[in-house]
Design a protein around this motif. Structure first.
Motif, PDB file in Angstrom:
ATOM      1  N   HIS A 107       0.317   3.779  -3.022  1.00 42.26           N
ATOM      2  CA  HIS A 107      -0.187   5.113  -2.673  1.00 42.26           C
ATOM      3  C   HIS A 107       0.464   6.192  -3.549  1.00 42.26           C
ATOM      4  O   HIS A 107      -0.148   7.226  -3.817  1.00 42.26           O
ATOM      5  CB  HIS A 107       0.077   5.385  -1.187  1.00 42.26           C
ATOM      6  CG  HIS A 107      -0.276   6.768  -0.752  1.00 42.26           C
ATOM      7  ND1 HIS A 107      -1.584   7.195  -0.671  1.00 42.26           N
ATOM      8  CD2 HIS A 107       0.493   7.827  -0.416  1.00 42.26           C
ATOM      9  CE1 HIS A 107      -1.591   8.464  -0.287  1.00 42.26           C
ATOM     10  NE2 HIS A 107      -0.350   8.864  -0.122  1.00 42.26           N
ATOM     11  N   ASP A 113       0.826  -1.214   0.000  1.00 40.00           N
ATOM     12  CA  ASP A 113       0.000   0.000   0.000  1.00 40.00           C
ATOM     13  C   ASP A 113       0.858   1.260   0.000  1.00 40.00           C
ATOM     14  O   ASP A 113       0.498   2.256  -0.641  1.00 40.00           O
ATOM     15  CB  ASP A 113      -0.945   0.013   1.202  1.00 40.00           C
ATOM     16  CG  ASP A 113      -2.082  -0.987   1.074  1.00 40.00           C
ATOM     17  OD1 ASP A 113      -2.292  -1.515  -0.040  1.00 40.00           O
ATOM     18  OD2 ASP A 113      -2.748  -1.252   2.101  1.00 40.00           O
ATOM     19  N   LYS A 164      -3.539   2.976  -8.975  1.00 39.26           N
ATOM     20  CA  LYS A 164      -3.468   2.224  -7.716  1.00 39.26           C
ATOM     21  C   LYS A 164      -4.046   0.816  -7.852  1.00 39.26           C
ATOM     22  O   LYS A 164      -3.536  -0.125  -7.261  1.00 39.26           O
ATOM     23  CB  LYS A 164      -4.172   2.998  -6.609  1.00 39.26           C
ATOM     24  CG  LYS A 164      -3.421   4.252  -6.187  1.00 39.26           C
ATOM     25  CD  LYS A 164      -4.243   5.088  -5.229  1.00 39.26           C
ATOM     26  CE  LYS A 164      -3.622   6.410  -4.860  1.00 39.26           C
ATOM     27  NZ  LYS A 164      -2.799   7.076  -5.816  1.00 39.26           N
TER      28      LYS A 164
END
Length: 175
Positions: free
Chosen positions: A35, A31, A40
């Motif tokens: 990010h 993540d 994403k």
């Protein structure tokens, strides 16, 4: 009776818990990279399907895994370009330079993985975008099947480079 089912529950948790904890911590590192990437969904899906990324125990390991994934893809694309150039001599003029560009991308990503704590890692990766632009210019307008495959592979590799940029940026942020 109750104690045997309780014992089974404890053993079950002891076996299952480590399996559940590793992906949760790796997700945190994935993540952190995703990010910083514009796509994403692609980033998360790709890295969560790549065992070295999901087994990472730090942001650094997840970043190295991300870069190695790009190296692998570039090497595979270079192999395809080389084979296509052999099969169709008319395409050799365009595919040989593509193969060189892919080798430069592979080397740039590999260098970045070896120097992640250096400022140069980010620049090694961003330089790969110039190689992508060169490849698009070399075969982008060709209509033959092999050229279309090279362009498809180039566009996918471009996505991997953006993942690599996210990976090197994550390390820059952490240090």
């Amino acid at each position: 009776m109750a104690s045997s089912s309780y014992g089974f529950g404890v053993v079950y948790l002891a076996v299952l818990l480590p399996c559940l904890l590793v992906p949760a911590s790796a997700t945190k590192y994935i993540d952190a990279i995703c990010h910083l990437v514009s796509d994403k969904a692609f980033c998360t899906k790709t890295l969560n399907a790549y065992p070295p990324a999901t087994s990472a125990t730090s942001t650094f390991e997840a970043a190295v895994a991300t870069l190695h994934l790009g190296v692998s893809y570039a090497n595979n694309a270079a192999g395809f370009a080389g084979e296509a150039a052999k099969e169709n001599p008319q395409l050799k003029e365009k595919f040989d330079p593509c193969q060189r560009e892919l080798a430069l991308i592979s080397r740039g990503l590999k260098n970045a993985s070896e120097e992640l704590y250096d400022d140069t890692a980010y620049f090694d990766v961003t330089d790969c975008l110039d190689n992508i632009a060169t490849m698009k210019n070399l075969v982008g307008k060709n209509t033959d099947k092999a050229s279309k495959t090279i362009i498809t592979m180039t566009l996918m590799l471009e996505k991997f480079i953006f993942l690599a940029i996210g990976a090197t940026s994550t390390i820059d942020i952490k240090t």
